[in-house]
Scaffold this active site. Structure first.
Site, PDB file in Angstrom:
ATOM      1  N   GLU A   2       0.723  -1.362  -0.058  1.00  0.00           N
ATOM      2  CA  GLU A   2      -0.064   0.178   0.048  1.00  0.00           C
ATOM      3  C   GLU A   2       0.702   1.210  -0.081  1.00  0.00           C
ATOM      4  O   GLU A   2       0.858   1.850   0.966  1.00  0.00           O
ATOM      5  CB  GLU A   2      -1.107  -0.032   1.219  1.00  0.00           C
ATOM      6  CG  GLU A   2      -1.943  -1.039   0.981  1.00  0.00           C
ATOM      7  CD  GLU A   2      -3.018  -0.873   2.178  1.00  0.00           C
ATOM      8  OE1 GLU A   2      -2.673  -0.472   3.279  1.00  0.00           O
ATOM      9  OE2 GLU A   2      -3.930  -1.588   1.979  1.00  0.00           O
ATOM     10  N   GLU A  22      -6.172  -8.574  -0.515  1.00  0.00           N
ATOM     11  CA  GLU A  22      -6.761  -8.541   0.787  1.00  0.00           C
ATOM     12  C   GLU A  22      -8.287  -8.317   0.976  1.00  0.00           C
ATOM     13  O   GLU A  22      -8.667  -7.172   0.760  1.00  0.00           O
ATOM     14  CB  GLU A  22      -6.210  -7.380   1.847  1.00  0.00           C
ATOM     15  CG  GLU A  22      -4.365  -7.680   1.956  1.00  0.00           C
ATOM     16  CD  GLU A  22      -3.871  -6.405   3.057  1.00  0.00           C
ATOM     17  OE1 GLU A  22      -4.566  -5.639   3.490  1.00  0.00           O
ATOM     18  OE2 GLU A  22      -2.577  -6.407   2.712  1.00  0.00           O
TER      19      GLU A  22
HETATM   20  C1  GLA Z   1      -3.916  -2.884   4.815  1.00  0.00           C
HETATM   21  C2  GLA Z   1      -2.750  -3.542   4.838  1.00  0.00           C
HETATM   22  C3  GLA Z   1      -2.524  -4.784   5.755  1.00  0.00           C
HETATM   23  C4  GLA Z   1      -2.970  -4.567   6.952  1.00  0.00           C
HETATM   24  C5  GLA Z   1      -4.493  -4.435   6.638  1.00  0.00           C
HETATM   25  C6  GLA Z   1      -5.321  -4.084   7.973  1.00  0.00           C
HETATM   26  O1  GLA Z   1      -4.862  -3.301   3.974  1.00  0.00           O
HETATM   27  O2  GLA Z   1      -1.934  -4.053   3.596  1.00  0.00           O
HETATM   28  O3  GLA Z   1      -1.028  -5.175   5.889  1.00  0.00           O
HETATM   29  O4  GLA Z   1      -2.550  -3.617   7.778  1.00  0.00           O
HETATM   30  O5  GLA Z   1      -4.634  -3.260   5.956  1.00  0.00           O
HETATM   31  O6  GLA Z   1      -5.091  -3.163   8.583  1.00  0.00           O
END
Ligand code: GLA
Ligand code: ZN
Length: 666
Positions: A143, A300
């Site tokens: 991210e 995710e």
């Molecule tokens: C993001 C990150 C993960 C985790 C999730 C939940 O999407 O990529 O590493 O931190 O959020 O917080």
């Protein structure tokens, strides 16, 4: 292959547990796991000393169960020994202070020491795993985002500006630095736009946002080059944050990747009444598909209540399955749940995964296992099926960044406006693409340009070409206001777009908070329902375009607010104000009829309909996001792929949070 899996952090759990976890994963139908994303301290406990043995063992356990691997490069969170190398590695915030150690994403993407250490760990990983066939691909970092304002970035900004403008006189001219005597005589005099509550030159401010975005594109490219060189057989992606994330030009970030993936969290509310906005997720999916014009993965997918200090409402039974199929309906060819087991430690102790802290499978695991079974039957049938849209929305990061510099009206938000327009069209149950203003628009009939604020000559030409070739193009207020240097154009608005709009903005009115105008639609225009005018009113003047609606209040009551112009073989609509989702839901059928786009199935707002197409077969997804049983009228005979019942026809019931995947019977 349709990828179905989980984000897994074996390094957080005793090794004796790994086989048991892998058995459960296999039983859930998982065929992929993402590993290693934050494991730098385990890969390289001290400088130059690498240890991949533990990951090799985890990979072996997984691949024994036919679970393939996405490996994360670990640069999003560096161990203390890395960050101890130099205080300059810590990102500088707009207030001039440095991010402290202790969370993640502390680094400055232009810091040469950090870049060098990143190169080394990525190279070591790539060399170790280059020949491993269990590896499907790589996720770079995690991210990307977070602008840095440090002196190293300032120097890199100067080089970026030199590259863009060549000479200072040109820069001074396009930024208009004669204002307040800001004429630069040396590149080093140019500041980064640190915040002191007073605004910077809008030209400088926009360019800095572009530069900050480019910095991550370059940091990512550095890693891509290493991986492509050493592991040519592996795919490369990054996990994006959907439509909502506004600080990076996601089209640029996607360019060098093989495919886009993203992180989809829908239920981050603290009260159940807040509900989930399924259309926000839908826009996320469509934007992610649009970045490369191809199918994507969800890297995710929320599988439990999220949260750092507080825990959000847990997904209600059925929601994980519904969100999974929503993603697939919008073009996902891979779904990976975040995360396997809720961690006992760290800032994300309360970010719940498939299993809770205790590690005993519960109803969320069972729901995912059910999906796994369905995907085993359906995944291969659906994978690669494409989405076809007659309608596109133009997403302009230049405009989005420009509005971050100057909102125009304190209640206006580009992202929210874009979402409102999107959601109004989503109500028609048609597929919508999200593309860039410079993309080839020929395949669309209807293109909407929400608040296209910054318009280059090339973009104007592209839009003109589209309209002349029979397209219907729709603008909303604040279009064509700025040139690419973020200066206001020197002609009547909407500037270079005026000719095709056949209308000009005589003047505009920024509305105070809570004050709205209302529009009256002219006779003969088939728009039903009142149309609110919010935030901003462009008072239009035309002797060429047809007036579609007029303001009813204020000193400009009776003046045109919406116009329709014939241009070439196409049409251009100018909506001189901003509405809400319901406004666009009222206007959309009229715009679609102008463009000859058919509406989809007529349903309540709770229902979402999507279509994917493969080998001339159309897969119809019907998703019920609501709390009530819904009845849908089918006008043809279908095979219900999830229940294997056929034929089904006429009125069908879709239970709350349930989904149907139907295929027409010829
Ligand atoms: C993001 C990150 C993960 C985790 C999730 C939940 O999407 O990529 O590493 O931190 O959020 O917080
Ligand atoms: Zn920096």
């Amino acid at each position: 292959m349709f990828y179905f899996g989980v984000d897994y952090y074996p390094e957080h759990w005793p090794e004796e547990r790994w086989s048991y976890d892998a058995d459960l994963m296999a039983e859930a139908g998982f065929n992929i796991a993402r590993l290693g994303e934050f494991a730098w301290s385990r890969f390289e406990p001290s400088e130059g000393n690498y240890d991949f043995g533990w990951l090799d063992r985890a990979i072996e356990i997984l691949s024994d169960r036919e679970i393939r691997i996405v490996l994360g490069t670990p640069t999003a969170s560096a161990p203390p020994w890395v960050m101890a190398k130099s205080p300059e590695m810590f990102r500088m915030l707009p207030n001039g202070s440095r991010v402290p150690y202790g969370h993640r994403r502390e680094y400055c993407p232009n810091n040469p020491t950090y870049i060098d250490l990143s190169k080394r760990i990525v190279s070591a990983l790539a060399e170790h795993y280059a020949e491993r066939l269990e590896i499907t691909g790589w996720q770079i970092d995690n991210e990307f985002g977070d602008r840095c304002y440090c002196p190293i970035c300032a120097a890199a900004f100067h080089a970026w500006l030199r590259d863009r403008y060549g000479t200072l006189p040109i820069l001074n001219q396009v930024w208009g630095t004669a204002f307040w005597s800001h004429e630069y005589t040396d590149w080093n005099q140019i500041p980064t736009p640190l915040a002191d509550a007073n605004p910077h030159n809008p030209g400088l401010a926009l360019d800095f946002k572009r530069f900050a975005s480019d910095s991550y594109v370059a940091f990512q490219k550095m890693q891509i080059d290493i991986l492509r060189g050493k592991c040519p057989g592996h795919l490369i992606t990054h996990n994006f944050m959907g439509f909502k994330y506004p600080k990076l030009d996601y089209f640029d970030l996607a360019r060098d990747l093989d495919f886009v993936s993203w992180d989809n969290y829908l239920r981050m509310q603290w009260t159940i009444n807040d509900g989930v906005d399924s259309r926000a997720a839908a826009l996320g999916h469509d934007t992610m598909r649009g970045l490369k014009g191809r199918n994507f993965w969800v890297m995710e997918q929320q599988s439990g209540g999220g949260g750092w200090e507080c825990v959000s409402v847990s997904p209600r039974p059925g929601e994980i399955r519904l969100w999974t199929y929503q993603a697939i309906a919008h073009g996902a060819d891979g779904i990976i749940y975040f995360r396997w087991r809720t961690n006992r430690f760290g800032a994300e102790q309360y970010w719940h995964g498939v299993l809770d802290h205790h590690g005993i499978p519960g109803h969320r695991y069972e729901e995912i296992k059910r999906i796994g079974k369905e995907i085993r039957n359906l995944g291969e049938t659906l994978v690669g099926a494409r989405i076809e849209s007659d309608v596109a929305l133009l997403l302009s990061y230049d405009s989005r960044f420009s509005f971050q510099v100057q909102q125009g009206n304190p209640d206006f938000d580009y992202g929210e406006h874009f979402q409102d327009v999107y959601s109004g069209f989503a109500q028609q149950n048609i597929s919508v693409d999200v593309v860039q203003p410079l993309d080839d628009l020929d395949k669309y009939r209807l293109v909407i340009a929400p608040a296209l604020h910054v318009v280059s000559d090339a973009v104007a030409e592209n839009l003109k070409r589209f309209v002349q070739g029979c397209g219907v193009l729709v603008f909303s207020a604040r279009c064509g206001v700025k040139d690419v240097a973020n200066a206001v154009v020197d002609r009547q608005l909407p500037g270079v777009l005026s000719e095709m709009c056949g209308t000009v903005v005589e003047e505009y009115d920024s509305l105070p908070t809570g004050v709205e105008n209302e529009l009256e639609v002219d006779h003969g225009i088939p728009i039903e329902g009142a149309i609110a005018a919010k935030y901003w009113c462009d008072v239009l003047k035309t002797d060429q375009a047809r007036v579609v609606a007029r303001y009813t209040r204020n000193y400009y009551a009776g003046k045109p607010a919406i116009t329709l112009n014939n241009f070439g073989d196409g049409k251009v609509v100018y909506l001189g104000t901003f509405g809400e989702e319901a406004t666009y839901a009222s206007i959309a059928p009229w715009l679609m009829s102008l463009a000859g786009v058919e509406t989809g199935i007529n349903t309540s707002r709770a229902i979402e309909v999507g279509v994917r197409i493969k080998n001339d077969k159309r897969f119809l997804f019907i998703l019920n996001h609501g709390a009530k049983d819904e009845v849908i009228k089918l006008d043809k005979q279908y095979h219900d792929l999830l229940t294997d019942i056929k034929p089904i026809t006429g009125d069908i019931h879709v239970a709350p949070l349930d989904v149907k995947i139907l295929i027409e019977i010829a």
